[in-house]
Design a protein around this motif. Structure first.
Motif, mmCIF file in Angstrom:
data_model
loop_
_atom_site.group_PDB
_atom_site.id
_atom_site.type_symbol
_atom_site.label_atom_id
_atom_site.label_comp_id
_atom_site.label_asym_id
_atom_site.label_seq_id
_atom_site.Cartn_x
_atom_site.Cartn_y
_atom_site.Cartn_z
ATOM 1 N N GLU A 67 0.844 -1.191 0.000
ATOM 2 C CA GLU A 67 0.000 0.000 0.000
ATOM 3 C C GLU A 67 0.879 1.241 0.000
ATOM 4 O OE1 GLU A 67 -3.478 -0.158 2.722
ATOM 5 O OE2 GLU A 67 -2.591 -2.054 3.347
ATOM 6 N N ASP A 68 0.269 2.386 -0.317
ATOM 7 C CA ASP A 68 0.993 3.653 -0.242
ATOM 8 C C ASP A 68 1.445 3.891 1.187
ATOM 9 O OD1 ASP A 68 0.634 4.263 -2.901
ATOM 10 O OD2 ASP A 68 -1.167 5.444 -2.565
ATOM 11 N N GLY A 69 2.680 4.296 1.326
ATOM 12 C CA GLY A 69 3.217 4.624 2.632
ATOM 13 C C GLY A 69 3.871 5.985 2.593
ATOM 14 N N TRP A 70 4.632 6.297 3.635
ATOM 15 C CA TRP A 70 5.335 7.565 3.717
ATOM 16 C C TRP A 70 6.786 7.331 4.111
ATOM 17 C CZ3 TRP A 70 3.942 12.040 1.871
ATOM 18 C CH2 TRP A 70 2.589 12.319 1.689
ATOM 19 N N ARG A 71 7.657 8.092 3.492
ATOM 20 C CA ARG A 71 9.060 8.115 3.882
ATOM 21 C C ARG A 71 9.152 9.084 5.040
ATOM 22 N NH1 ARG A 71 13.156 4.702 3.303
ATOM 23 N NH2 ARG A 71 15.095 5.666 2.691
ATOM 24 N N LEU A 72 9.778 8.659 6.133
ATOM 25 C CA LEU A 72 9.885 9.455 7.351
ATOM 26 C C LEU A 72 11.343 9.742 7.661
ATOM 27 C CD1 LEU A 72 7.474 7.316 9.565
ATOM 28 C CD2 LEU A 72 6.876 9.273 8.126
ATOM 29 N N ARG A 73 11.584 10.889 8.259
ATOM 30 C CA ARG A 73 12.933 11.263 8.676
ATOM 31 C C ARG A 73 12.952 11.485 10.169
ATOM 32 N NH1 ARG A 73 16.089 15.683 9.889
ATOM 33 N NH2 ARG A 73 18.256 15.485 9.252
ATOM 34 N N ASN A 74 13.888 10.818 10.824
ATOM 35 C CA ASN A 74 14.101 11.006 12.245
ATOM 36 C C ASN A 74 15.212 12.038 12.403
ATOM 37 O OD1 ASN A 74 14.846 10.893 14.928
ATOM 38 N ND2 ASN A 74 14.617 8.683 15.080
ATOM 39 N N ALA A 75 14.864 13.212 12.875
ATOM 40 C CA ALA A 75 15.837 14.303 13.007
ATOM 41 C C ALA A 75 16.941 13.975 14.012
ATOM 42 C CB ALA A 75 15.130 15.593 13.423
ATOM 43 N N ASP A 76 16.660 13.036 14.912
ATOM 44 C CA ASP A 76 17.658 12.634 15.905
ATOM 45 C C ASP A 76 18.644 11.615 15.348
ATOM 46 O OD1 ASP A 76 16.493 14.313 17.790
ATOM 47 O OD2 ASP A 76 15.167 12.739 18.524
ATOM 48 N N TYR A 82 16.184 7.536 7.908
ATOM 49 C CA TYR A 82 14.972 7.482 7.090
ATOM 50 C C TYR A 82 14.372 6.079 7.132
ATOM 51 C CZ TYR A 82 16.272 11.951 5.067
ATOM 52 O OH TYR A 82 16.587 13.275 4.890
ATOM 53 N N ILE A 83 13.063 6.021 7.267
ATOM 54 C CA ILE A 83 12.340 4.757 7.158
ATOM 55 C C ILE A 83 11.058 5.005 6.368
ATOM 56 C CG2 ILE A 83 13.240 3.730 9.297
ATOM 57 C CD1 ILE A 83 10.563 4.470 10.624
ATOM 58 N N THR A 84 10.432 3.929 5.925
ATOM 59 C CA THR A 84 9.133 4.001 5.251
ATOM 60 C C THR A 84 8.121 3.321 6.154
ATOM 61 O OG1 THR A 84 10.163 3.970 3.083
ATOM 62 C CG2 THR A 84 7.864 3.307 3.193
ATOM 63 N N ALA A 85 6.936 3.920 6.275
ATOM 64 C CA ALA A 85 5.921 3.362 7.164
ATOM 65 C C ALA A 85 4.531 3.505 6.564
ATOM 66 C CB ALA A 85 5.969 4.062 8.521
ATOM 67 N N HIS A 86 3.643 2.628 6.977
ATOM 68 C CA HIS A 86 2.246 2.691 6.574
ATOM 69 C C HIS A 86 1.558 3.817 7.362
ATOM 70 C CE1 HIS A 86 -1.940 1.595 6.022
ATOM 71 N NE2 HIS A 86 -1.546 0.809 5.030
ATOM 72 N N PRO A 87 0.609 4.529 6.759
ATOM 73 C CA PRO A 87 -0.051 5.648 7.457
ATOM 74 C C PRO A 87 -0.739 5.254 8.774
ATOM 75 C CG PRO A 87 -0.629 5.669 5.132
ATOM 76 C CD PRO A 87 0.168 4.424 5.369
ATOM 77 N N ARG A 88 -1.223 4.016 8.897
ATOM 78 C CA ARG A 88 -1.928 3.662 10.137
ATOM 79 C C ARG A 88 -0.994 3.605 11.339
ATOM 80 N NH1 ARG A 88 -3.342 -0.888 7.174
ATOM 81 N NH2 ARG A 88 -1.826 -2.559 7.315
ATOM 82 N N TYR A 89 0.326 3.607 11.089
ATOM 83 C CA TYR A 89 1.283 3.606 12.194
ATOM 84 C C TYR A 89 1.546 5.010 12.730
ATOM 85 C CZ TYR A 89 2.733 -0.762 9.755
ATOM 86 O OH TYR A 89 2.794 -1.971 9.119
ATOM 87 N N LEU A 90 1.123 6.038 11.999
ATOM 88 C CA LEU A 90 1.508 7.415 12.295
ATOM 89 C C LEU A 90 0.421 8.180 13.042
ATOM 90 C CD1 LEU A 90 2.844 8.323 8.716
ATOM 91 C CD2 LEU A 90 3.974 6.987 10.507
ATOM 92 N N VAL A 91 0.863 9.116 13.876
ATOM 93 C CA VAL A 91 -0.042 9.981 14.631
ATOM 94 C C VAL A 91 0.498 11.404 14.543
ATOM 95 C CG1 VAL A 91 -1.062 10.456 16.890
ATOM 96 C CG2 VAL A 91 -0.479 8.099 16.268
ATOM 97 N N HIS A 92 -0.357 12.357 14.173
ATOM 98 C CA HIS A 92 0.067 13.760 14.154
ATOM 99 C C HIS A 92 0.486 14.205 15.550
ATOM 100 C CE1 HIS A 92 -2.218 14.285 10.270
ATOM 101 N NE2 HIS A 92 -1.107 14.958 10.026
ATOM 102 N N LEU A 93 1.583 14.939 15.628
ATOM 103 C CA LEU A 93 2.023 15.486 16.909
ATOM 104 C C LEU A 93 1.229 16.721 17.299
ATOM 105 C CD1 LEU A 93 5.902 15.089 17.015
ATOM 106 C CD2 LEU A 93 4.218 14.142 18.572
#
Length: 146
Positions: A67-76, A82-93
């Motif tokens: 499925e479509d996912g998102w590339r994420l960047r951990n600033a720390d 960088y990792i790729t994750a499915h949207p259901r794993y993510l929560v807006h801060l």
């Protein structure tokens, strides 16, 4: 509500805690946008939810779920910036997303009572692994042998 993103130096040995909410979460790719600050909930720190804070960077195919996912960047930084994750794993801060607030509340109601009495512990519930391709995978989405 959520502590800063970090990996605890010594997580107590707890058996993985079931996560019946994330696998059934109905959040589409369009819910997030490049630049959004998000968190991937991983457990409990003291009496609050804990996870990795990241920034959404770009659309990316999430091979483990097809499925479509998102590339994420951990600033720390860390082992993988960088990792790729499915949207259901993510929560807006940010606190102004009703869908994410409902999910946060449900996760808190589900998890926090399970860890009362461990007020100073950081507990990684063991829901996620990162594949050799740098893709974050929830244990409910893991495919045997792939």
């Amino acid at each position: 509500m959520l502590p800063p993103s970090w990996t605890p130096p010594s997580t107590p040995a707890f058996a993985p805690t079931p996560d019946p909410l994330t696998p059934a979460r109905d959040i589409t790719h369009e819910h997030f946008h490049a630049g959004d600050q998000i968190v991937v909930l991983k457990g409990v720190a003291g009496s609050e939810l804990w996870g990795d804070a990241m920034r959404v960077v770009a659309p990316s195919w999430h091979t483990p779920t097809d499925e479509d996912g998102w590339r994420l960047r951990n600033a720390d930084g860390g082992a993988q910036t960088y990792i790729t994750a499915h949207p259901r794993y993510l929560v807006h801060l940010s606190g102004n997303c009703p869908d994410c607030l409902i999910y946060l509340r449900a996760m808190a109601d589900h998890l926090l009572p399970k860890f009362t009495g461990h007020d100073d512990a950081v507990i990684d519930c063991g829901w996620y692994t990162t594949t050799a391709l740098g893709q974050l995978v929830h244990i409910a989405d893991a495919r045997g042998g792939r």
